[in-house]
Scaffold this motif. Structure first.
Motif, short mmCIF file in Angstrom:
data_model
loop_
_atom_site.label_atom_id
_atom_site.label_comp_id
_atom_site.label_asym_id
_atom_site.label_seq_id
_atom_site.Cartn_x
_atom_site.Cartn_y
_atom_site.Cartn_z
N THR A 1 0.84 -1.20 0.00
CA THR A 1 0.00 0.00 0.00
C THR A 1 0.87 1.25 0.00
O THR A 1 0.62 2.19 -0.75
N ALA B 1 1.07 3.99 -2.93
CA ALA B 1 0.75 5.37 -2.59
C ALA B 1 1.91 6.30 -2.91
O ALA B 1 1.71 7.43 -3.39
N THR C 1 -6.46 -0.15 -5.54
CA THR C 1 -5.64 1.04 -5.24
C THR C 1 -4.70 1.37 -6.40
O THR C 1 -4.44 2.53 -6.69
N HIS D 1 -5.49 3.97 -9.03
CA HIS D 1 -5.16 5.39 -8.84
C HIS D 1 -3.89 5.78 -9.58
O HIS D 1 -3.78 6.87 -10.11
N PRO E 1 -17.58 -4.59 2.48
CA PRO E 1 -17.00 -3.24 2.43
C PRO E 1 -15.99 -3.10 1.32
O PRO E 1 -15.79 -2.02 0.75
N LYS F 1 -17.95 -2.43 -1.80
CA LYS F 1 -18.48 -1.07 -1.69
C LYS F 1 -17.38 -0.08 -2.01
O LYS F 1 -17.58 0.90 -2.74
N GLY F 2 -16.19 -0.36 -1.44
CA GLY F 2 -15.03 0.50 -1.68
C GLY F 2 -14.70 0.55 -3.16
O GLY F 2 -14.40 1.60 -3.72
N ASP G 1 -17.13 2.66 -5.05
CA ASP G 1 -16.80 4.06 -4.78
C ASP G 1 -15.62 4.49 -5.62
O ASP G 1 -15.61 5.56 -6.22
N LYS G 2 -14.61 3.64 -5.65
CA LYS G 2 -13.39 3.97 -6.39
C LYS G 2 -13.69 4.12 -7.87
O LYS G 2 -13.17 5.00 -8.54
N ARG H 1 -15.13 7.43 -8.83
CA ARG H 1 -14.29 8.63 -8.74
C ARG H 1 -13.61 9.03 -10.04
O ARG H 1 -13.78 10.13 -10.49
N SER I 1 -16.19 10.10 -12.54
CA SER I 1 -16.82 11.41 -12.28
C SER I 1 -15.85 12.55 -12.57
O SER I 1 -16.25 13.65 -12.86
#
Lengths: 486, 183
Positions: free
Chosen positions: A378, A382, A421, A424, A470, A473-474, A477-478, A481, A484
């Protein structure tokens, strides 16, 4: 107001001839004419000097209000300049060592109160102490003895009293007095010194002072020849090494070049500490070096050699972190990641890639625990998302590696989250194109690939664990993003 | 009136030797009821220090914390507020508003407290509040040129919170921000 003559804690009243001389001395002390200072000198040289001076010193340190009293009493102290001292203590060869030390401790106290700027008085007292011990071949002083306690008390006086604790480095005889002790005594004083420096946040501005300080702190810096075989109490050891680590934050040179010299001196000393010490002392050095690089970067207009100097410091960091890899792989991984961000900020693609790939290598070769792997990958992803100086090809290599490693994590929910992740990086990650433009990846195809893959993994989770909800769901959501945003 | 100290990213001893003395003077024991710490202490010594200020201390794991016993996230209820606490290095991209909003929905909280960026922030987003107390020691951060030491004190009174933001510039500067929970 004045103590009973010749009596002090644990001491005995001397023989009959003292009271007369003592009274005379008292008489002197309460006068404030400089001539009486000469009288004092005469009186003192004629009688049982040792006890008297002790009395003088002790009582004067209590009644010092009048600067002239101070002067006449200080004259007593002058009597105990080297030549007189030797006569005194040689004549009293039978005098117990702890009494001699207590005497000098009182003199040091006196000197510090009367003449705080005269380091040479304290230094002289230390020299005399060293000479007494050397003459009597009384070294090393056993830490359990009264003598040791008195000697430590004496040496602690300048440590605790000086406004700028580093003034003790100007006392040439302080290290010699340190050598009188056994291991425990030397360590106790080292702890006192470093504790005072850290609690008072005393700045260390030059490499020479850093070097002298580290030499004083030798029992904490490295294993000693005379230290006991059994390992020290781990909590105490950790506390001591934490204080040593805190010293790094106090290295505050006025110029970056000097700061680098201090870091080198520290590295040299810390390097002798062995694996059990460097895990505390080397990481702060690395961060101090990173901070220095940022400093050079911000002052780059004024120094056209700044790039070369930064590369030198990066090499320093690389070697320092490598010393930690064997025993602290996860910490080293994080230190490399931090370094890649520092290099990235100064737009050094080579070093950015080098440090980042080192972190990745450590991840693949040294991080075996599944939880640690999840945490590490992670951080790696990141960090990559934050970088911008890498070229397109290098960036492509690294982000593909991230995606691959994510899909190889042990637990499905971890895989799912990690792959998601990565999306991203494919979207908001940056690289530097050939024409030196920083470009966002904005790769919708790869983003969708990551999310779809994560979705497939999540479905596999659903069969076996509720905690996947979750995660799904995550994911949704991702997915929302980047879409959008575009 | 309930006082909650929001503080973190000390990085002692790796990036700082101690809390600034001006802050130490302000953090008087016995006045604060709860401490919410964003992590990166990094050692037990700092944790013990926090325990002297208030007995109810909550810490989450930062990327440089030595102790494995701190959780990655925590939810704490103080008065009418459900507060989510995490270090923030797990939210990618770091400091991302939407990422933090996602966390808020996931934890179902009114306030999200996170750190990692070493930059104070207090943002209201869709009726929820996001606080970052910054770094208490002004510790080095690879992505920031200058880091100002800071922490936050929350005064929780019914549905209202008053934030006192303490920042160390030349002296301690205090800022006041109010937030009311939408029912």
């Amino acid at each position: 107001m004045l103590e009973k003559p010749g009596v002090r804690e644990g001491g005995e009243v001397e023989s009959k001839s003292v009271p007369t001389a003592t009274n005379a001395a008292y008489g002197v002390v309460s006068h404030d004419q400089s001539s009486s200072g000469d009288v004092a000198m005469y009186e003192i040289s004629q009688c049982k000097v040792v006890k008297l001076t002790c009395v003088c010193a002790m009582s004067s340190s209590r009644l010092l209000k009048n600067p002239d009293q101070c002067h006449s009493v200080a004259t007593c102290a002058h009597v105990h300049c080297p030549s007189k001292d030797r006569e005194v203590t040689e004549g009293r060869a039978a005098m117990p060592l702890e009494d001699v030390v207590a005497l000098y401790a009182s003199l040091v106290n006196l000197a510090l109160k009367c003449y705080p700027n005269r380091l040479d008085y304290v230094d002289t007292a230390l020299l005399c102490t060293v000479e007494v011990f050397t003459k009597r071949e009384a070294t090393p002083v056993e830490s359990s003895s009264v003598t040791s306690r008195e000697l430590i008390r004496l040496q602690n006086v300048p440590v605790k009293t000086y406004e700028s604790t580093l003034d003790i480095l100007k006392l040439d005889n302080f290290p010699k007095a340190l050598e009188l002790h056994d291991y425990q005594g030397r360590k106790s004083l080292a702890v006192s010194v470093v504790g005072t420096v850290v609690s008072k946040s005393i700045s260390i501005p030059t490499a020479d002072e850093a070097d002298a300080l580290f030499k004083l702190l030798s029992p904490l810096v490295k294993d000693q020849a005379d230290q006991p075989a059994e390992p020290p109490d781990p909590d105490d050891f950790e506390e001591e090494q934490m204080m040593m680590a805190c010293l790094v934050d106090l290295f505050r040179a006025p110029e970056p070049d000097q700061q680098y010299m201090i870091l080198n001196v520290a590295r040299k000393h810390f390097g002798t500490g062995g694996d059990k010490r460097i895990r505390f002392t080397l990481p702060p050095l690395v961060f101090a070096a990173y901070k220095l690089i940022s400093q050079y970067h911000s002052l780059r207009e004024q120094d056209d050699r700044w790039l070369m100097k930064c590369e030198q410091i990066f090499k320093f960091c690389f070697q320092t972190i490598n010393a930690l890899v064997k025993n602290q792989p996860e910490l080293s991984l994080r230190l490399f990641l931090q370094g890649s961000m520092v290099a990235d900020r100064i737009s050094n693609e080579t070093v950015t890639y080098e440090f980042f790939s080192q972190a990745f290598t450590l991840y693949e070769e040294e991080v075996t625990d599944s939880r640690a792997q999840q945490a590490a990958i992670t951080l790696i992803i990141a960090t990559l998302e934050q970088l911008s100086s890498l070229g397109e090809e290098n960036h492509e290599t690294l982000r593909s590696n991230c995606a691959m490693s994510s899909s190889r994590l042990l637990k499905k929910p971890d895989q799912c989250r990690s792959v998601a992740t990565c999306a991203h990086v494919f979207w908001s990650g940056h690289f530097t194109s050939e024409d030196r433009e920083v470009t966002e990846c904005k790769d919708p195809k790869r983003v969708l690939e990551c999310l779809k893959k994560a979705g497939r993994i999540a479905q596999q989770c659903m069969d076996t664990s509720v905690q996947a909800l979750p995660v799904i769901k995550g994911l949704l959501d991702k997915a929302a993003r980047p879409v959008s945003r575009s | 009136m309930v006082l909650v100290l929001v503080i973190g990213d000390f990085h002692i001893p790796y990036r700082a030797s101690s809390l600034p003395p001006q802050f130490k003077k302000l953090l008087v024991p016995g006045k604060i009821q709860h401490i919410l710490c964003t992590g990166n202490l990094c050692t037990k010594e700092t944790y013990d220090y926090l325990k002297t200020i208030a007995s109810d201390v909550h810490v989450v794991k930062g990327d440089f914390d030595e102790s494995a016993s701190y959780p990655e996230q925590k939810v704490v209820t103080v008065g009418q507020f459900k507060i989510g606490l995490t270090h923030g290095h797990q939210v990618v991209p770091w400091g991302d508003t939407e990422g933090l909003a996602m966390l808020q929905r996931q934890l179902d909280v009114d306030i999200v407290i996170s750190g990692h960026t070493h930059k104070f922030e207090a943002v209201e987003n869709e009726g929820k509040f996001f606080i970052n107390p910054g770094s208490a020691t002004g510790a080095f951060n690879a992505l920031e040129i200058e880091v100002t030491p800071s922490f936050v004190l929350m005064d929780i009174n019914g549905p209202q919170i008053v934030l006192y933001v303490y920042q160390l510039l030349k002296d301690v500067k205090v800022q006041k921000i109010e937030y009311k929970k939408k029912s």
